[in-house]
Design an enzyme around this catalytic site. Structure first.
Site, short mmCIF file in Angstrom:
data_model
loop_
_atom_site.label_atom_id
_atom_site.label_comp_id
_atom_site.label_asym_id
_atom_site.label_seq_id
_atom_site.Cartn_x
_atom_site.Cartn_y
_atom_site.Cartn_z
N PRO A 2 -86.41 11.15 -53.00
CA PRO A 2 -85.60 12.31 -53.38
C PRO A 2 -86.36 13.23 -54.32
O PRO A 2 -86.97 12.79 -55.29
CB PRO A 2 -84.39 11.68 -54.08
N GLU A 3 -86.35 14.52 -54.02
CA GLU A 3 -87.01 15.52 -54.84
C GLU A 3 -85.95 16.34 -55.58
O GLU A 3 -84.78 15.97 -55.60
CB GLU A 3 -87.91 16.40 -53.97
#
Length: 277
Positions: A2-3
């Site tokens: 996840p960014e």
């Protein structure tokens, strides 16, 4: 992993349910993830009121306060972790490691690969950003300070290719692999171009392209890679909207070129040599 968009989507998903709530209890089913989980959370958090849910880079910050206790719960989702609300009494699954028990529901943290973190930083909210995991974080790309002037000056002496540099979290936080490729495509800049060989005028195009790419990804719910899911169990769909990422061999959507795939710093890069210079 996840960014920034995925973490921001998670923050927006849990914040309305958490802000103002009082923690009833904490259940820890694992001694450590990437780092040990502080066992004192079981005693510290009950009775605390959640005053804010923030994000710094890829980290979620849950500010808590009660008489004699003030601090921030620092959470990183790792590669496949997620936070979701479940009803009281729902039995945990194999990888459900932490429960934050609220008056009417439970915020449950699952992390199959145990690359995430659940930590505690005592003190007022600003103290959290001095934690060793956060102190070295770069500028937020959605902040006012992230401007063409700032980026041009920051990269004036960086001779490496622009795409891996944009992914350096010590410089700018949260621009992951998908979003770096997409931003450079929107700006018409080759991922191979040296950062210090990009003109100030082209940074005037790149900075808004980064902001728009991240904003579009947030609006689309992020990008679901492997087993990442949102706090409501749903999946993001930005990768379906990608203009260049994962389209190797296909026709460019902007010119007559063909999308290419190369490796940079161990990651796949997608770009069109016909319209990215």
């Amino acid at each position: 992993m996840p960014e920034l968009p995925e973490v921001e989507v998670c923050r927006r998903g849990i914040e309305p349910e958490l802000a103002g709530q009082t923690v009833v209890g904490v259940t820890l089913r694992a001694l450590r993830l990437r780092q040990p989980i502080p066992p004192e959370l079981v005693d510290l958090l009950p009775g605390c009121r959640i005053v804010a849910v923030r994000r710094r880079g890829k980290y979620l910050l849950i500010d808590c306060r009660r008489a004699g206790v003030e601090g921030t719960l620092i959470i990183h989702l790792g590669m496949s972790g997620n936070l979701r609300f479940v009803p009281p009494g729902l039995p945990p699954e194999k990888h459900d490691h932490v429960d934050l028990v609220l008056p009417t529901q439970i915020l449950r943290f699952a992390d199959p690969r145990r690359f995430g973190v659940v930590l505690w930083q005592a003190g007022p909210p600003e103290q959290a950003e001095r934690h060793p995991l956060l102190a070295s974080q770069g500028i937020e790309p959605l902040s006012d300070g992230f401007s063409p002037d700032w980026l041009h000056a920051a990269l004036a002496r960086r001779s490496g290719p622009i795409k891996p540099i944009l992914m350096d979290s010590h410089l700018v936080v949260g621009i992951g692999n998908i979003y770096a490729s997409e931003s450079l495509f929107r700006a018409g800049i080759s991922p191979l171009r040296a950062a210090n060989r990009i003109s100030r005028a082209r940074y005037e195009i790149l900075v808004p392209a980064i902001r728009e790419t991240l904003a579009d990804a947030i609006a689309a719910g992020g990008s679901s890679i492997r087993d990442y899911v949102h706090s409501d169990g749903g999946a993001g769909c930005f990768q379906i909207q990608a203009r260049v990422y994962d389209r190797a061999g296909e026709s460019c959507l902007r010119c007559d070129g063909v999308v290419r795939q190369i490796r940079q710093a161990g990651r796949s890069t997608y770009y069109c040599a016909g319209c990215q210079h």
